[in-house]
Design a protein around this motif. Sequence first.
Motif, PDB file in Angstrom:
ATOM      1  N   LYS A 211       0.834  -1.202   0.000  1.00 34.75           N
ATOM      2  CA  LYS A 211       0.000   0.000   0.000  1.00 34.75           C
ATOM      3  C   LYS A 211       0.872   1.256   0.000  1.00 34.75           C
ATOM      4  O   LYS A 211       0.602   2.222  -0.718  1.00 34.75           O
ATOM      5  N   LYS A 212       1.943   1.214   0.800  1.00 32.61           N
ATOM      6  CA  LYS A 212       2.859   2.357   0.863  1.00 32.61           C
ATOM      7  C   LYS A 212       3.531   2.580  -0.486  1.00 32.61           C
ATOM      8  O   LYS A 212       3.679   3.710  -0.947  1.00 32.61           O
ATOM      9  N   LYS A 213       3.921   1.470  -1.140  1.00 33.56           N
ATOM     10  CA  LYS A 213       4.577   1.574  -2.441  1.00 33.56           C
ATOM     11  C   LYS A 213       3.622   2.163  -3.476  1.00 33.56           C
ATOM     12  O   LYS A 213       4.010   3.006  -4.289  1.00 33.56           O
ATOM     13  N   ARG A 214       2.339   1.723  -3.440  1.00 30.20           N
ATOM     14  CA  ARG A 214       1.357   2.269  -4.381  1.00 30.20           C
ATOM     15  C   ARG A 214       1.145   3.759  -4.143  1.00 30.20           C
ATOM     16  O   ARG A 214       1.014   4.540  -5.085  1.00 30.20           O
ATOM     17  N   ARG A 215       1.108   4.141  -2.857  1.00 25.12           N
ATOM     18  CA  ARG A 215       0.905   5.544  -2.533  1.00 25.12           C
ATOM     19  C   ARG A 215       2.084   6.391  -3.018  1.00 25.12           C
ATOM     20  O   ARG A 215       1.909   7.479  -3.559  1.00 25.12           O
ATOM     21  N   GLU A 216       3.310   5.864  -2.821  1.00 22.70           N
ATOM     22  CA  GLU A 216       4.499   6.588  -3.268  1.00 22.70           C
ATOM     23  C   GLU A 216       4.522   6.700  -4.790  1.00 22.70           C
ATOM     24  O   GLU A 216       4.911   7.737  -5.342  1.00 22.70           O
ATOM     25  N   LYS A 217       4.101   5.613  -5.476  1.00 20.12           N
ATOM     26  CA  LYS A 217       4.058   5.631  -6.935  1.00 20.12           C
ATOM     27  C   LYS A 217       3.050   6.659  -7.425  1.00 20.12           C
ATOM     28  O   LYS A 217       3.297   7.391  -8.393  1.00 20.12           O
ATOM     29  N   MET A 219       2.095   9.364  -5.845  1.00 25.31           N
ATOM     30  CA  MET A 219       2.650  10.693  -5.618  1.00 25.31           C
ATOM     31  C   MET A 219       3.691  11.026  -6.680  1.00 25.31           C
ATOM     32  O   MET A 219       3.775  12.156  -7.168  1.00 25.31           O
ATOM     33  N   GLU A 220       4.480  10.013  -7.065  1.00 24.24           N
ATOM     34  CA  GLU A 220       5.494  10.215  -8.099  1.00 24.24           C
ATOM     35  C   GLU A 220       4.844  10.573  -9.433  1.00 24.24           C
ATOM     36  O   GLU A 220       5.298  11.477 -10.141  1.00 24.24           O
ATOM     37  N   LEU A 221       3.752   9.865  -9.764  1.00 22.48           N
ATOM     38  CA  LEU A 221       3.040  10.157 -11.010  1.00 22.48           C
ATOM     39  C   LEU A 221       2.443  11.558 -10.978  1.00 22.48           C
ATOM     40  O   LEU A 221       2.433  12.266 -11.986  1.00 22.48           O
ATOM     41  N   ASN A 222       1.944  11.956  -9.807  1.00 24.66           N
ATOM     42  CA  ASN A 222       1.398  13.305  -9.668  1.00 24.66           C
ATOM     43  C   ASN A 222       2.473  14.360  -9.914  1.00 24.66           C
ATOM     44  O   ASN A 222       2.240  15.372 -10.574  1.00 24.66           O
ATOM     45  N   GLU A 223       3.670  14.104  -9.347  1.00 24.53           N
ATOM     46  CA  GLU A 223       4.771  15.054  -9.516  1.00 24.53           C
ATOM     47  C   GLU A 223       5.195  15.128 -10.984  1.00 24.53           C
ATOM     48  O   GLU A 223       5.471  16.211 -11.509  1.00 24.53           O
ATOM     49  N   GLU A 224       5.254  13.957 -11.650  1.00 18.57           N
ATOM     50  CA  GLU A 224       5.627  13.938 -13.064  1.00 18.57           C
ATOM     51  C   GLU A 224       4.594  14.688 -13.898  1.00 18.57           C
ATOM     52  O   GLU A 224       4.941  15.438 -14.814  1.00 18.57           O
ATOM     53  N   SER A 225       3.321  14.474 -13.566  1.00 18.68           N
ATOM     54  CA  SER A 225       2.254  15.147 -14.298  1.00 18.68           C
ATOM     55  C   SER A 225       2.337  16.656 -14.112  1.00 18.68           C
ATOM     56  O   SER A 225       2.163  17.426 -15.061  1.00 18.68           O
TER      57      SER A 225
END
Length: 261
Positions: A211-217, A219-225
């Motif tokens: 769950k933590k990994k999905r949440r971090e991913k 957030m990463e996608l949000n930052e890239e976007s």
Amino acid sequence: MDFGVTNKLWEYGINSHTSAIAEKNVDGSFAEIAAAKVAEKVADKGNAAGMSFKDVWQARFPGAYYHTMDAYKIPQGTWERYDFPHEQFFNDNVDESVLDWKPTGAEPKLTDKSVQSRIDTTLGKKAIVVPPALEEKMKNDPALAQKVMARVERFIVNDEATLPQGRIYSCVVILDENGEIAHAVGSSGGGNIVGPTEAEQRQFKAEQAAKKKRREKYMELNEESALKRKILEQETDRRYYKSSVARKNAFNAYEKSIVEI
């Protein structure tokens, strides 16, 4: 104190991304379909009677608590702690200082007596926290209110369906300004279950890590976007500037030619 496997639900945090995925998968199970239909019926009756979202919520879950505040702003890491005072939401009035709660020490374990005693005080209760902005939106948009109610109902039904028969369930759901589930936590007690096995504890830890990994991913996608949008905006501004300069130069050249004539 009999703390069952399902007491691990006390730490159950989800964000708007995962709740949106769950919404898209509404056809995935009978429980989800049933939950959606019940929520729609309740919401339809509420709309016809001119009921508020609070009235519809408490008609569906008699005795449930309803609060209006921006609890979705509570950081996820803070919300998921075992010592976070989730039980405060199971009262008629909530001190808004809970929104700024900070831990004062190491996080206790789920088996800690203080954690278990706090869970016991919430058994059988339900609560929802709605941002003022969302409440205002739903007053003016019955369709939105119906959609939000269906989403909340679906989450509760699915969450409770994971419990062994006989367990007493409680939960608190925190909505964001768009009606998505920003935070949620469930707990249970009672029954004859004597506690999680080592295998179940390992599984729980693995689920939390995933769950933590999905949440971090996410957030990463949000930052890239966000970065892509910024680059696109900069490129648009650059092209506009070049176009403006070109038009200005052309106009100056035209004026100069007129003067020379």
